[in-house]
Design an enzyme around this catalytic site. Structure first.
Site, PDB file in Angstrom:
ATOM      1  CB  SER A   4      -0.939   0.021   1.213  1.00 50.87           C
ATOM      2  OG  SER A   4      -0.197  -0.017   2.422  1.00 50.87           O
ATOM      3  CG  ASP A  35      -0.926   3.174  10.331  1.00 51.11           C
ATOM      4  OD1 ASP A  35       0.057   3.845   9.956  1.00 51.11           O
ATOM      5  OD2 ASP A  35      -1.636   2.522   9.533  1.00 51.11           O
ATOM      6  CG  HIS A  81      -0.786   2.822   5.971  1.00 53.67           C
ATOM      7  ND1 HIS A  81      -1.122   1.939   6.980  1.00 53.67           N
ATOM      8  CD2 HIS A  81      -0.830   2.125   4.806  1.00 53.67           C
ATOM      9  CE1 HIS A  81      -1.372   0.749   6.439  1.00 53.67           C
ATOM     10  NE2 HIS A  81      -1.197   0.839   5.127  1.00 53.67           N
TER      11      HIS A  81
END
Length: 213
Positions: free
Chosen positions: A15, A185, A188
């Site tokens: 991601s 977090d 990310h």
């Protein structure tokens, strides 16, 4: 700089690489890939580089293996930039530990995939460490992530690859900041966090700010 005119530059990862490139931020995403593309293009507009982002959120090396032929070998990169491993570790500390990838499997799989890419396309490699935006090196997930980064360093040496030390880049900024300044977090990144990663990539590929008028 390491890139030459007309070359194809392929990024692949999870991601952090994807970053919306399949949706609202197509085709490069709105993270470090987009920043690297923008700064290299601005400094070297005449190179005519072909940029491809093949990141997919949530991927581990197992997922890369399932799509390697289509997304890497068939893409025929001149340079392949790989950043994978965060999910391989993170899953062991979350709600799906069965999906974590043991370090031996991580190393064996990544070595096989890199060998396949180089053998089939002749591409050169840039390998980036997984990271955790956490200054305490004894914190369990950080300590495990560091071990996976050691695998990347070993493979970079084996394949004569450029090595992007993303964890070291975050450690540098964490000397005077907190993890929350870069990500909610610890994984990310916000835009400044992506800029930290992009700067690490730019340094390794030999990008320099243009001078003169």
């Amino acid at each position: 700089m390491i890139f030459e005119p007309g070359q194809r530059i392929v990024f692949i990862g999870d991601s952090i690489t994807d970053c919306g490139r399949r949706d609202v931020a197509a085709p490069y995403g709105n993270g470090y890939v987009s920043l690297v593309h923008a700064f290299v293009t601005a400094a070297h507009p005449g190179l005519g580089l072909d940029w491809v982002n093949q990141g997919i959120g949530g991927d581990t090396v197992r997922d890369l293996a399932a799509r390697w032929e289509r997304d890497v070998v068939e893409a025929r990169p001149d340079w392949l930039l790989v950043k994978i491993g965060i999910n391989d570790v993170w899953r062991a500390f979350g709600s799906h530990p069965e999906d974590a990838v043991p370090i031996d499997e991580y190393e064996t799989t990544l070595r096989r995939l890199l060998g396949r890419a180089v053998g089939a396309t002749g591409c050169r490699l840039v390998l980036a460490d997984p990271y955790l935006i956490e200054p305490d090196r004894d914190e369990p997930q950080r300590a495990q992530t560091d071990r996976y980064a050691e695998v990347v360093a070993k493979l970079a040496n084996e394949f004569d690859a450029r090595h992007v030390r993303t964890q070291a880049a975050f450690d540098r900024v964490l000397a005077t900041t907190t993890p929350g300044d870069w990500a909610d977090d610890r994984v990310h990144p916000n835009l400044p966090g992506h800029a930290v990663i992009a700067q690490a990539f730019l340094a390794v590929i030999g990008w320099h700010e243009p001078t003169g008028s």
